[in-house]
Design an enzyme around this catalytic site. Structure first.
Site, PDB file in Angstrom:
ATOM      1  N   GLY A 133      29.351  21.757  55.842  1.00  0.00           N
ATOM      2  CA  GLY A 133      29.322  21.710  54.383  1.00  0.00           C
ATOM      3  C   GLY A 133      29.349  23.098  53.777  1.00  0.00           C
ATOM      4  CB  SER A 176      38.582  23.285  54.982  1.00  0.00           C
ATOM      5  OG  SER A 176      37.677  22.818  54.031  1.00  0.00           O
ATOM      6  CD  GLU A 225      40.075  20.798  51.985  1.00  0.00           C
ATOM      7  OE1 GLU A 225      40.153  22.033  51.838  1.00  0.00           O
ATOM      8  OE2 GLU A 225      39.050  20.227  52.368  1.00  0.00           O
ATOM      9  CG  ASP A 255      34.211  23.343  48.659  1.00  0.00           C
ATOM     10  OD1 ASP A 255      33.234  23.381  47.878  1.00  0.00           O
ATOM     11  OD2 ASP A 255      34.389  22.435  49.489  1.00  0.00           O
TER      12      ASP A 255
HETATM   13  C1  GLA Z   1      32.877  18.998  49.087  1.00  0.00           C
HETATM   14  C2  GLA Z   1      34.126  19.147  48.227  1.00  0.00           C
HETATM   15  C3  GLA Z   1      33.788  19.780  46.889  1.00  0.00           C
HETATM   16  C4  GLA Z   1      32.623  19.055  46.213  1.00  0.00           C
HETATM   17  C5  GLA Z   1      31.448  18.895  47.188  1.00  0.00           C
HETATM   18  C6  GLA Z   1      30.332  18.071  46.594  1.00  0.00           C
HETATM   19  O1  GLA Z   1      32.397  20.259  49.455  1.00  0.00           O
HETATM   20  O2  GLA Z   1      35.066  19.945  48.883  1.00  0.00           O
HETATM   21  O3  GLA Z   1      34.936  19.746  46.072  1.00  0.00           O
HETATM   22  O4  GLA Z   1      33.027  17.823  45.696  1.00  0.00           O
HETATM   23  O5  GLA Z   1      31.860  18.277  48.391  1.00  0.00           O
HETATM   24  O6  GLA Z   1      29.737  18.736  45.541  1.00  0.00           O
END
Ligand code: GLA
Length: 359
Positions: A113, A117, A149, A161
């Site tokens: 998390g 990527s 993505e 992200d």
């Molecule tokens: C992933 C997704 C982001 C966001 C988070 C949750 O990291 O890539 O775009 O939605 O989950 O906040």
């Protein structure tokens, strides 16, 4: 570990890098046009690259010790790491592009998390931008990474992200309004340390629940007759609570989380760190109870971290169902204190937690 020259017989023309991120607060709001507040982490992906005269792309992963090949302009998904690179070149058209050799080296842990990527997409795009002379600002670069993505890899992610990796900076959190894409760097006060601890539970948001949550948000948006859940405020609470379950909880999370992000920005600016910690704790509860993206061992890790001395607050970070937690705490002795949290977590769950930040 082979150098670029050992791999490809010449020196690279360009090198670029991009960091992973931890999200301080603003979780599962970015695909509803909401607010997010990520921070970059020291772990990053580095790309060295050299143009070729033909359209062959030869890409080496240092971590996987593999060199793969494909033709630029004939990208086709293989459902592995190369898809992030292929996705980027597939989305690059009509910008000038030919084949290249690239060496990718990363210490952003995948499946935690922390946006390994996005770090790959953004570092690759930065290298290509420089090598092929694209005029592309950092916001557009992030959007291109997100498209790679969503459209190529097939993970329906929001824009947080890639924006965090492209525009983030150390010692500041990046406030992003994901609707207007307005950003603002909010300095991290000296009295605030940030820790990131991996729960030892891998996650995979390309599949399953992430998609389901997105669908539920879209359904709630339609049922409420609003342009996006971003427009909701406390005033809408009665309407939100009249939605059919679980849409009521999902919309309530997005509404309250957006409000918490704005408050967290104020708390950071004011150096109100206890307040910031309380907002993180409330965010975790909302993700656990309303958005339902936590799992019991992740809750356990958050609870253990929250009890540690000097901690203001903790929450899961990223998509959920595993991955890492983010902790706001006094900076002194933070790593050692999180190591103790990891030990207690192991004793209680038999899982291995890893302190990723501070290093
Ligand atoms: C992933 C997704 C982001 C966001 C988070 C949750 O990291 O890539 O775009 O939605 O989950 O906040």
């Amino acid at each position: 570990m082979s150098s670029f020259r050992e791999l490809f017989g010449a020196d690279p023309e360009v090198s670029a890098e991009a960091p992973g991120r931890a999200n301080l607060i603003g979780e599962h709001t970015d695909y509803s046009g909401g607010f997010v507040l990520p921070v970059t982490i020291p772990q990053r992906t580095r790309v060295e690259l050299r143009r070729r005269r033909d359209d062959t792309a030869r890409v080496h992963s240092v971590q996987l010790r593999r060199t793969e090949e494909y033709r630029v302009g004939s990208e086709s998904a293989r459902h592995d790491w190369l898809d992030y690179v292929q996705g980027v070149t597939a989305m690059a058209r009509p910008r000038p592009l030919r084949g290249f050799e690239a060496r990718i080296d990363s210490d952003v842990p995948p499946g935690s998390g922390l946006s390994s990527s996005a770090a790959l997409e953004i570092s690759m795009l930065r290298a290509l931008r420089e090598a092929f002379g694209w005029t592309l600002d950092d916001v557009r670069l992030a959007l291109l990474g997100q498209r790679a993505e969503v459209e190529f890899v097939g993970a329906p992610v929001g824009v947080m992200d890639q924006m965090a990796s492209s525009l983030g900076s150390p010692r500041a959190a990046l406030f992003i309004d994901t609707q207007s894409l307005r950003t603002e760097l909010v300095p991290i006060p000296a009295g605030l340390g940030i820790a990131v601890v991996h729960s030892g539970i891998s996650h995979d948001h390309a599949s399953g629940e992430y998609r389901v949550r997105r669908g539920e948000c879209e359904e709630a948006t339609r049922a409420l007759g609003v342009a996006s859940l971003r427009t909701l405020t406390v005033e809408d609470l009665p309407r939100i609570e009249a939605l059919r379950p679980p849409l009521d909880r999902r919309a309530r999370h997005v509404m309250t989380e957006n409000a918490r992000v704005l408050e967290a920005v104020e708390a950071l600016r004011a150096g109100a760190l206890e307040r910031l910690g309380a907002l993180l704790a409330a965010s975790h509860r909302s993700l656990r109870d309303d958005y339902q993206v936590s799992v019991p061992d992740l809750d356990r890790l958050v609870a253990l971290a929250a009890e540690a001395p000097g901690v203001f607050g903790a929450r899961l970070t990223g998509g959920g169902f595993g991955g890492a937690i983010v902790v706001a705490a006094r900076p002194e002795g933070l790593r050692a204190s999180m190591e103790r949290v990891a030990e207690r977590y192991r004793a209680q769950t038999r899982r291995t937690a890893t302190v990723l930040v501070p290093r």
